[in-house]
Design a protein around this motif. Structure first.
Motif, PDB file in Angstrom:
ATOM      1  N   ASP A 203      21.942 -11.376  12.333  1.00 52.35           N
ATOM      2  CA  ASP A 203      22.279 -10.755  10.846  1.00 52.35           C
ATOM      3  C   ASP A 203      21.130 -11.286   9.807  1.00 52.35           C
ATOM      4  OD1 ASP A 203      24.056  -8.271  10.301  1.00 52.35           O
ATOM      5  OD2 ASP A 203      25.091  -9.796  11.656  1.00 52.35           O
ATOM      6  N   ASN A 204      21.140 -12.951  10.016  1.00 49.11           N
ATOM      7  CA  ASN A 204      20.123 -13.543   8.964  1.00 49.11           C
ATOM      8  C   ASN A 204      19.556 -14.692   9.761  1.00 49.11           C
ATOM      9  OD1 ASN A 204      20.458 -12.204   6.210  1.00 49.11           O
ATOM     10  ND2 ASN A 204      22.708 -12.920   6.272  1.00 49.11           N
ATOM     11  N   GLY A 205      18.460 -15.154   9.266  1.00 47.07           N
ATOM     12  CA  GLY A 205      17.706 -16.323   9.609  1.00 47.07           C
ATOM     13  C   GLY A 205      17.264 -16.243  11.104  1.00 47.07           C
ATOM     14  N   LYS A 206      17.199 -17.213  12.088  1.00 50.05           N
ATOM     15  CA  LYS A 206      16.550 -17.018  13.266  1.00 50.05           C
ATOM     16  C   LYS A 206      17.383 -17.862  14.233  1.00 50.05           C
ATOM     17  CE  LYS A 206      11.448 -17.062  12.379  1.00 50.05           C
ATOM     18  NZ  LYS A 206      11.460 -17.700  10.750  1.00 50.05           N
ATOM     19  N   LEU A 207      17.373 -17.729  15.266  1.00 47.38           N
ATOM     20  CA  LEU A 207      18.158 -18.239  16.566  1.00 47.38           C
ATOM     21  C   LEU A 207      17.171 -18.722  17.494  1.00 47.38           C
ATOM     22  CD1 LEU A 207      20.986 -18.872  16.987  1.00 47.38           C
ATOM     23  CD2 LEU A 207      21.157 -16.854  18.479  1.00 47.38           C
ATOM     24  N   LYS A 208      17.244 -20.021  17.784  1.00 45.38           N
ATOM     25  CA  LYS A 208      16.210 -20.556  18.694  1.00 45.38           C
ATOM     26  C   LYS A 208      16.892 -21.483  20.181  1.00 45.38           C
ATOM     27  CE  LYS A 208      12.762 -21.790  15.134  1.00 45.38           C
ATOM     28  NZ  LYS A 208      12.183 -22.777  14.357  1.00 45.38           N
ATOM     29  N   VAL A 209      16.267 -21.475  21.171  1.00 49.44           N
ATOM     30  CA  VAL A 209      16.811 -22.452  22.027  1.00 49.44           C
ATOM     31  C   VAL A 209      16.864 -23.823  21.601  1.00 49.44           C
ATOM     32  CG1 VAL A 209      16.250 -22.918  24.508  1.00 49.44           C
ATOM     33  CG2 VAL A 209      16.109 -20.830  23.917  1.00 49.44           C
ATOM     34  N   ASN A 210      17.931 -24.315  22.096  1.00 50.93           N
ATOM     35  CA  ASN A 210      18.040 -25.759  21.693  1.00 50.93           C
ATOM     36  C   ASN A 210      18.629 -26.051  20.280  1.00 50.93           C
ATOM     37  OD1 ASN A 210      17.681 -26.865  24.426  1.00 50.93           O
ATOM     38  ND2 ASN A 210      15.393 -26.947  24.100  1.00 50.93           N
ATOM     39  N   GLN A 211      18.767 -24.926  19.433  1.00 52.44           N
ATOM     40  CA  GLN A 211      19.171 -25.274  18.129  1.00 52.44           C
ATOM     41  C   GLN A 211      20.771 -25.607  18.047  1.00 52.44           C
ATOM     42  OE1 GLN A 211      18.617 -21.532  15.977  1.00 52.44           O
ATOM     43  NE2 GLN A 211      19.774 -21.988  14.044  1.00 52.44           N
ATOM     44  N   GLU A 212      21.016 -26.401  16.999  1.00 52.13           N
ATOM     45  CA  GLU A 212      22.498 -27.016  16.875  1.00 52.13           C
ATOM     46  C   GLU A 212      22.958 -25.910  15.969  1.00 52.13           C
ATOM     47  OE1 GLU A 212      24.096 -29.704  18.001  1.00 52.13           O
ATOM     48  OE2 GLU A 212      22.395 -30.672  18.889  1.00 52.13           O
ATOM     49  N   VAL A 213      24.147 -25.426  16.489  1.00 50.65           N
ATOM     50  CA  VAL A 213      24.880 -24.251  15.690  1.00 50.65           C
ATOM     51  C   VAL A 213      26.259 -24.714  15.542  1.00 50.65           C
ATOM     52  CG1 VAL A 213      23.270 -22.398  16.007  1.00 50.65           C
ATOM     53  CG2 VAL A 213      25.208 -23.005  17.581  1.00 50.65           C
TER      54      VAL A 213
ATOM     55  N   LYS B 256      30.904 -27.109  16.999  1.00 50.37           N
ATOM     56  CA  LYS B 256      29.604 -27.401  17.063  1.00 50.37           C
ATOM     57  C   LYS B 256      29.095 -27.205  18.489  1.00 50.37           C
ATOM     58  CE  LYS B 256      28.082 -30.231  13.288  1.00 50.37           C
ATOM     59  NZ  LYS B 256      27.424 -31.468  12.983  1.00 50.37           N
ATOM     60  N   VAL B 257      28.016 -26.369  18.556  1.00 52.10           N
ATOM     61  CA  VAL B 257      27.479 -26.454  20.148  1.00 52.10           C
ATOM     62  C   VAL B 257      26.013 -26.089  20.079  1.00 52.10           C
ATOM     63  CG1 VAL B 257      29.427 -24.929  20.895  1.00 52.10           C
ATOM     64  CG2 VAL B 257      27.758 -23.679  19.872  1.00 52.10           C
ATOM     65  N   LYS B 258      25.357 -26.011  21.079  1.00 55.60           N
ATOM     66  CA  LYS B 258      23.841 -25.987  21.057  1.00 55.60           C
ATOM     67  C   LYS B 258      23.413 -24.749  21.985  1.00 55.60           C
ATOM     68  CE  LYS B 258      20.135 -29.142  22.524  1.00 55.60           C
ATOM     69  NZ  LYS B 258      20.121 -30.498  22.798  1.00 55.60           N
ATOM     70  N   ILE B 259      22.425 -24.027  21.740  1.00 52.39           N
ATOM     71  CA  ILE B 259      22.195 -22.818  22.220  1.00 52.39           C
ATOM     72  C   ILE B 259      21.463 -23.243  23.457  1.00 52.39           C
ATOM     73  CG2 ILE B 259      20.609 -20.765  22.210  1.00 52.39           C
ATOM     74  CD1 ILE B 259      23.139 -20.729  20.339  1.00 52.39           C
ATOM     75  N   SER B 260      21.720 -22.988  24.533  1.00 53.72           N
ATOM     76  CA  SER B 260      21.053 -23.725  25.787  1.00 53.72           C
ATOM     77  C   SER B 260      20.098 -22.466  26.313  1.00 53.72           C
ATOM     78  CB  SER B 260      21.888 -24.014  26.830  1.00 53.72           C
ATOM     79  OG  SER B 260      22.851 -23.000  27.142  1.00 53.72           O
ATOM     80  N   LYS B 261      20.404 -21.345  26.264  1.00 48.01           N
ATOM     81  CA  LYS B 261      19.658 -19.981  26.852  1.00 48.01           C
ATOM     82  C   LYS B 261      19.848 -18.759  25.972  1.00 48.01           C
ATOM     83  CE  LYS B 261      18.661 -21.005  31.518  1.00 48.01           C
ATOM     84  NZ  LYS B 261      18.480 -20.580  32.692  1.00 48.01           N
ATOM     85  N   LEU B 262      18.850 -18.260  25.668  1.00 44.22           N
ATOM     86  CA  LEU B 262      18.807 -16.863  24.735  1.00 44.22           C
ATOM     87  C   LEU B 262      18.036 -15.926  25.450  1.00 44.22           C
ATOM     88  CD1 LEU B 262      19.658 -16.292  21.872  1.00 44.22           C
ATOM     89  CD2 LEU B 262      17.243 -17.030  21.178  1.00 44.22           C
TER      90      LEU B 262
ATOM     91  N   LYS C  83      17.930  -8.438  31.062  1.00 41.66           N
ATOM     92  CA  LYS C  83      17.827  -9.363  30.268  1.00 41.66           C
ATOM     93  C   LYS C  83      16.614 -10.329  30.436  1.00 41.66           C
ATOM     94  CE  LYS C  83      23.108  -9.874  29.640  1.00 41.66           C
ATOM     95  NZ  LYS C  83      23.564  -9.672  30.949  1.00 41.66           N
ATOM     96  N   VAL C  84      15.993 -10.375  29.234  1.00 38.36           N
ATOM     97  CA  VAL C  84      14.656 -11.398  29.384  1.00 38.36           C
ATOM     98  C   VAL C  84      14.987 -12.407  28.676  1.00 38.36           C
ATOM     99  CG1 VAL C  84      12.250 -11.034  29.020  1.00 38.36           C
ATOM    100  CG2 VAL C  84      13.406  -9.029  29.564  1.00 38.36           C
ATOM    101  N   GLU C  85      14.698 -13.647  29.028  1.00 40.94           N
ATOM    102  CA  GLU C  85      14.688 -14.825  28.336  1.00 40.94           C
ATOM    103  C   GLU C  85      13.647 -14.985  27.310  1.00 40.94           C
ATOM    104  OE1 GLU C  85      15.513 -19.029  29.621  1.00 40.94           O
ATOM    105  OE2 GLU C  85      15.797 -18.035  31.712  1.00 40.94           O
ATOM    106  N   VAL C  86      14.262 -15.658  26.090  1.00 41.59           N
ATOM    107  CA  VAL C  86      13.262 -15.513  24.868  1.00 41.59           C
ATOM    108  C   VAL C  86      13.561 -16.971  24.461  1.00 41.59           C
ATOM    109  CG1 VAL C  86      13.085 -13.127  24.208  1.00 41.59           C
ATOM    110  CG2 VAL C  86      14.740 -14.479  23.540  1.00 41.59           C
ATOM    111  N   GLU C  87      12.345 -17.533  23.653  1.00 38.18           N
ATOM    112  CA  GLU C  87      12.714 -18.945  22.733  1.00 38.18           C
ATOM    113  C   GLU C  87      13.193 -18.883  21.533  1.00 38.18           C
ATOM    114  OE1 GLU C  87      11.883 -22.085  24.045  1.00 38.18           O
ATOM    115  OE2 GLU C  87      11.976 -20.829  25.899  1.00 38.18           O
ATOM    116  N   GLU C  88      13.021 -17.369  20.967  1.00 40.43           N
ATOM    117  CA  GLU C  88      13.436 -17.365  19.392  1.00 40.43           C
ATOM    118  C   GLU C  88      13.800 -16.062  19.206  1.00 40.43           C
ATOM    119  OE1 GLU C  88      11.171 -17.665  15.418  1.00 40.43           O
ATOM    120  OE2 GLU C  88      11.232 -19.393  16.687  1.00 40.43           O
ATOM    121  N   ALA C  89      14.660 -15.374  18.217  1.00 41.69           N
ATOM    122  CA  ALA C  89      15.061 -14.088  18.012  1.00 41.69           C
ATOM    123  C   ALA C  89      15.234 -14.251  16.525  1.00 41.69           C
ATOM    124  CB  ALA C  89      16.248 -13.688  18.928  1.00 41.69           C
TER     125      ALA C  89
END
Length: 613
Positions: free
Chosen positions: A230-240, A253-259, A267-273
């Motif tokens: 909805d807002n911002g960006k989502l990246k692999v290894n980002q702390e959320v 608290k978690v870490k994004i491991s795969k996107l 489903k195709v792996e991406v680094e950032e959305a």
């Protein structure tokens, strides 16, 4: 600052069951060049699980994405059955518009109304697609009036009343904007989506917010959360941080491991959305529907409506019959418990509760079909267990009065059967609300308000009464005052008297009493139901009885005994047939109906006690 992301469109396809949603998605995928030219593609490619393919219905909502002239269109195919309405309610939060598919002959049906109401409540723009216009009896002009009436009934806004109409034959692979246009391909629908459905908007520079609307599950990576950025960006290894609108104190608290993003069926792996992207996130073990993934600096949950509550429940028990453990792979209470709680990973409309015994679990769902699909899936996976008759879940109002779930049943039947249907449903506490001449002559449409429990076990009877020509559709209509006691079944059961193998001679004598569910060679045990009695009471029969040999032979005594073929019972028919004092024993190979109390003396004592109460 909010901006629109013009290279993305997010849409859901909604409709009543059998109006052609999944076939329409097939054509959109094929004509967008998603598949290689020589690639073999199954029909209804989105219905990926076995039961969906066999029954021709969609059970789980699925995501796919296609590219059209540089614009990525994320499409969600949703179920049309009221029992799986929980799937539809939540995915609408991910999209910016919907395609409402309506059959050019049947017109607006109960589930059309339900899904459209949800879309209008969320202020989503609607494209109306009148499908199956190549049917010989199609009546597209009349159906347009139906749909516009439905919009007015649901208090649609001026903009929503100006919804574009597209005509389609999903099977033949074309859409047109006017009925006299020459059919070519799906391009008119693609153009309408791009021009009419708004692009997703959000603030790419603000803090991350992703609402999880669907949960997928994979044995290798565990739970996969699917939602829209909805807002911002989502990246692999980002702390959320994960927060939830309905649980203000919850924070994790978690870490994004795969996107992943969706491309076609993969489903195709991406680094950032970025904003507007529909993403799948794996590696968060206890992520659930309604969670919001946020930046740690500013964790704000996105509001998410509560999913409708279940209305019907069954007891799932460990199988304790004399034949227990002989056919299943998973038979213990631990196996049963783990499997039922695992189902909650993906099915938000289901509830599983522990009971006062470890051998039994109370499982609640949205309807008989919802629970029968779970039972069918479990037996295919090798589970062995028993289930009780479906019962409705009651509530109390503020004055302590008992309330029960009500449904509206829409029934189309040939005129000559309408009397029988009205009589049967009136006996089941149904009230006739409306009756009209059908769309084409010879058919009557009936509209009943009826308690949910009045419909339990009725569909099989309905098919017999209408000689297979009737159509019944039901939709949940809130809770109403309790309507009084109901007797479910007019017929008694034929109960096996002793354990052993069924023998022709014993079956020949038993078949005079009613209809048999078994044949020679089938294993039986005392207390097992082997058939239905023509009369109301239960009768014990000895199907293992052999003919006594004598030293004299009379003429004709050895002639072959003719047996009437047994009645083959499907899972749904068994669930409809069983009474409150019976269980259905489910194994990967067999379905057996049995009495809860197997011992005949104990059973009679229990019946006397019940009558004396």
């Amino acid at each position: 600052m909010k901006i629109k992301r013009e290279d993305i469109r997010n849409i859901a396809i909604i409709a009543h069951v059998d109006h052609g949603k999944t076939t329409l998605v097939d054509q959109l995928l094929k004509q967008s060049g998603t598949f290689r030219e020589n690639q073999e593609v199954a029909e209804r490619v989105m219905d990926s699980n076995d039961i969906e393919r066999e029954r021709g219905i969609t059970i789980l909502s699925k995501n796919t994405a296609i590219n059209y002239n540089g614009i990525k269109i994320n499409i969600i195919d949703t179920p049309g059955h009221a029992d799986f309405g929980g799937e539809v309610e939540r995915v609408l939060k991910m999209v910016n518009g919907v395609i409402l598919v309506v059959d050019a002959f049947e017109g607006a049906m109960p589930q059309t109304k339900f899904v459209l109401k949800k879309a209008l409540e969320l202020d989503l723009p609607v494209i109306v697609c009148i499908n199956k216009i190549d049917r010989p009896e199609a009546r597209p002009e009349a159906v347009i009036d139906d749909v516009l009436e439905l919009f007015i009934d649901l208090d649609a806004s001026e903009e929503q009343l100006d919804s574009p109409f597209v005509y389609a034959s999903a099977k033949s692979g074309y859409t047109i904007l006017e009925l006299d246009d020459t059919p070519k391909n799906m391009e008119p629908l693609f153009e309408t989506i791009v021009n009419y459905i708004p692009a997703p908007e959000g603030d790419p520079d603000s803090d991350t917010q992703v609402l999880i609307s669907t949960i997928d599950y994979n044995e290798y990576v565990g739970r996969i959360g699917v939602g829209k950025v909805d807002n911002g960006k989502l990246k692999v290894n980002q702390e959320v941080v994960i927060v939830n609108h309905h649980e203000p104190e919850y924070k994790k608290k978690v870490k994004i491991s795969k996107l992943y993003e969706f491309e076609g069926l993969n489903k195709v792996e991406v680094e950032e959305a970025g904003i507007g992207s529909i993403v799948a996130i794996s590696g968060i073990s206890d992520i659930k529907i309604g969670d919001t993934i946020c930046s740690p600096e500013n964790p704000v949950a996105i509001p998410f409506q509560k999913i409708s509550e279940p209305t019907i429940s069954m007891q799932f028990n460990v199988n304790d019959s004399p034949l227990a453990g002989m056919e299943g792979k998973f038979v213990t209470s631990r196996h049963l418990r783990d499997r039922l709680f695992a189902e909650l990973n993906t099915d938000v409309s289901l509830r599983v509760e522990e009971t006062d015994t470890t051998e039994s679990f109370k499982v609640s769902g949205r309807g008989e079909l919802h629970l029968s699909v779970l039972i069918e899936n479990m037996r295919r996976e090798g589970y062995e267990f028993s289930v009780s008759k479906a019962e409705v879940l009651y509530k109390e109002d503020e004055n302590g009065k008992k309330l029960e779930p009500m449904e509206i049943a829409y029934i189309d039947v040939p005129d000559e059967f309408s009397g029988a249907v009205i009589q049967k449903l009136s006996e089941r506490k149904g009230e006739l609300q409306a009756m009209s001449g059908g769309k084409s002559s010879g058919y009557t449409r009936l509209e009943f308000s009826i308690p949910s429990r009045g419909l339990i076990g009725y569909r099989g009877e309905f098919m017999t009464d209408t000689k297979g020509n009737g159509i019944i559709n039901t939709i949940f209509n809130g809770y109403g005052p309790y309507k009084g006691d109901l007797s479910y079944r007019k017929q008694g059961s034929l109960i096996a008297f002793e354990a052993g193998e069924a023998i022709t001679y014993g079956l020949f004598n038993a078949q005079e009493r009613g209809t048999l569910f078994i044949e020679p060679g089938d294993k039986v045990y005392s207390g097992m139901v082997v058939g239905s009695n023509g009369k109301a009471e239960d009768v014990e029969v000895n199907v293992c009885k052999t003919k006594h040999l004598t030293n004299t032979r009379s003429s004709g005594s050895d002639e072959a005994l003719k047996l009437v073929p047994k009645k083959e019972m499907s899972l749904e028919q068994c669930l409809e047939f069983i009474d409150t004092d019976e269980l259905l024993e489910v194994t990967p190979e067999n379905l057996r109906i049995r009495k809860k109390i197997l011992d005949p003396t104990m059973r009679k004592r229990a019946a006397i006690k019940k009558n004396n109460k």
